[in-house]
Motif scaffolding. Sequence first.
Motif, short mmCIF file in Angstrom:
data_model
loop_
_atom_site.label_atom_id
_atom_site.label_comp_id
_atom_site.label_asym_id
_atom_site.label_seq_id
_atom_site.Cartn_x
_atom_site.Cartn_y
_atom_site.Cartn_z
N GLY A 54 -28.41 108.26 98.64
CA GLY A 54 -28.81 108.06 97.26
C GLY A 54 -29.09 109.32 96.51
N GLN A 81 -35.23 106.36 98.31
CA GLN A 81 -34.73 105.31 97.44
C GLN A 81 -34.67 103.97 98.17
OE1 GLN A 81 -34.18 105.51 94.30
NE2 GLN A 81 -33.35 103.46 94.00
N TYR A 85 -36.64 99.92 97.45
CA TYR A 85 -35.95 98.69 97.09
C TYR A 85 -36.83 97.44 97.21
CZ TYR A 85 -31.38 100.95 96.63
OH TYR A 85 -30.33 101.71 96.21
N GLU A 172 -28.16 96.00 92.01
CA GLU A 172 -27.01 96.82 91.61
C GLU A 172 -27.13 97.26 90.16
OE1 GLU A 172 -23.45 95.13 94.52
OE2 GLU A 172 -23.73 94.27 92.52
N ASN A 175 -29.54 100.14 89.85
CA ASN A 175 -28.93 101.42 90.23
C ASN A 175 -27.99 101.95 89.15
OD1 ASN A 175 -30.17 101.70 92.67
ND2 ASN A 175 -28.53 100.82 93.87
N ARG A 179 -31.76 103.39 86.55
CA ARG A 179 -32.23 104.54 87.31
C ARG A 179 -31.73 105.82 86.66
NH1 ARG A 179 -30.54 107.85 91.52
NH2 ARG A 179 -32.26 108.63 92.79
N THR A 262 -25.90 108.81 91.74
CA THR A 262 -26.04 107.37 91.57
C THR A 262 -25.90 106.68 92.92
OG1 THR A 262 -25.11 107.51 89.36
CG2 THR A 262 -25.13 105.33 90.40
N PRO A 263 -26.96 106.05 93.45
CA PRO A 263 -26.88 105.41 94.76
C PRO A 263 -25.93 104.21 94.74
CG PRO A 263 -28.95 104.88 93.69
CD PRO A 263 -28.27 105.89 92.81
#
Length: 342
Positions: A54, A81, A85, A172, A175, A179, A262-263
């Motif tokens: 990430g 990261q 979650y 998703e 992310n 973020r 961007t993870p």
Amino acid sequence: MVDEPKGNLVFSALRGGKYFLLSTVILALAVSAVILVFTGRRYTSTASVLPSPGGRLDLGMSGGGFADIGMVMGTGDAGPQMSLYPDILKSRKVGIDILRRRYSFREGDQLVTRTLLDHLGAGSEKAGLIKLSSRVSSFWIDRKSRALVLSVTTDNPRLSALVVNAYLERLERFNREERRSSARDTHGFVREKFDECTEKLQSAEEELGRFIGDNRDFAIASDPMVLMRLRRFQREVEIGRALRLVLGKQMRKVSLEVERDTPILNVLDYGVVPGKPSWPVPHMFIISMTMGVTMAALVLLVVRESFGRWRMGRDRDIVEELICELRSDLARVPLVGHTVGK
């Protein structure tokens, strides 16, 4: 009177209450079967997300070293990261979004569409969030695989799968849209400067073109002011082109940083419709309930046997005490008679 050994207490209880114990087991089996028929089923759908890099992965560049290779191969540490979650999924913002979404699923023979808030029967969003966190959803990081596990349990198998996949979609989107990082901020700054430089360069090129158009004989002109202005316009164009080239390279570099920053949500398993209820499991429910009732009945028999032995022992002590007193009285009777005879 010989005491019965204490080790035979359980066997004595079983011998004395075997019919009671047998009838209790039969009754427990029947009651558990009836409860199982009328108990609502709960269905659990799970999904899992593998740890993915990430942060910035330089692969040996900029001091990153070769330790980052393990992150790319999925063998290194997932970073902070991944550990965030579960907290993100438990947040109020995500919970409200999950409760307000509309889900279409079959309920009996009907296809219904409703929000999870209405399905849970919660009167308010606050009550819905409490039910969502305590009865419906749970999230944790598996210690062995380091994967994020999402679990959703409802009374409808299709709804459970829809809700757990909605959580994945929401993660998703977090992310992708919510973020922010320093790389994104830098990219925006460089992009702004690049656009400004492009506008200034276009303006400088237009001014140089107009100047050349107005002074077509500048190559043979002897006026120093004309030559000085020409050099100034040419210098502004050259500086603008050089600066635009540098900013363009910097913007491409920062764009790569943004992509790496961007993870990526590496979903291992999406939620599927469970084929069997997670609770109650018929054979486990019947066995556990029957064993529980049987153990309770056995304890009751042992307590009753123990109490009976204690009461028998107490009565025996009383009888022995009375016998001792009677013997003492009988021992004194001849002595009294002999004294009276004299």
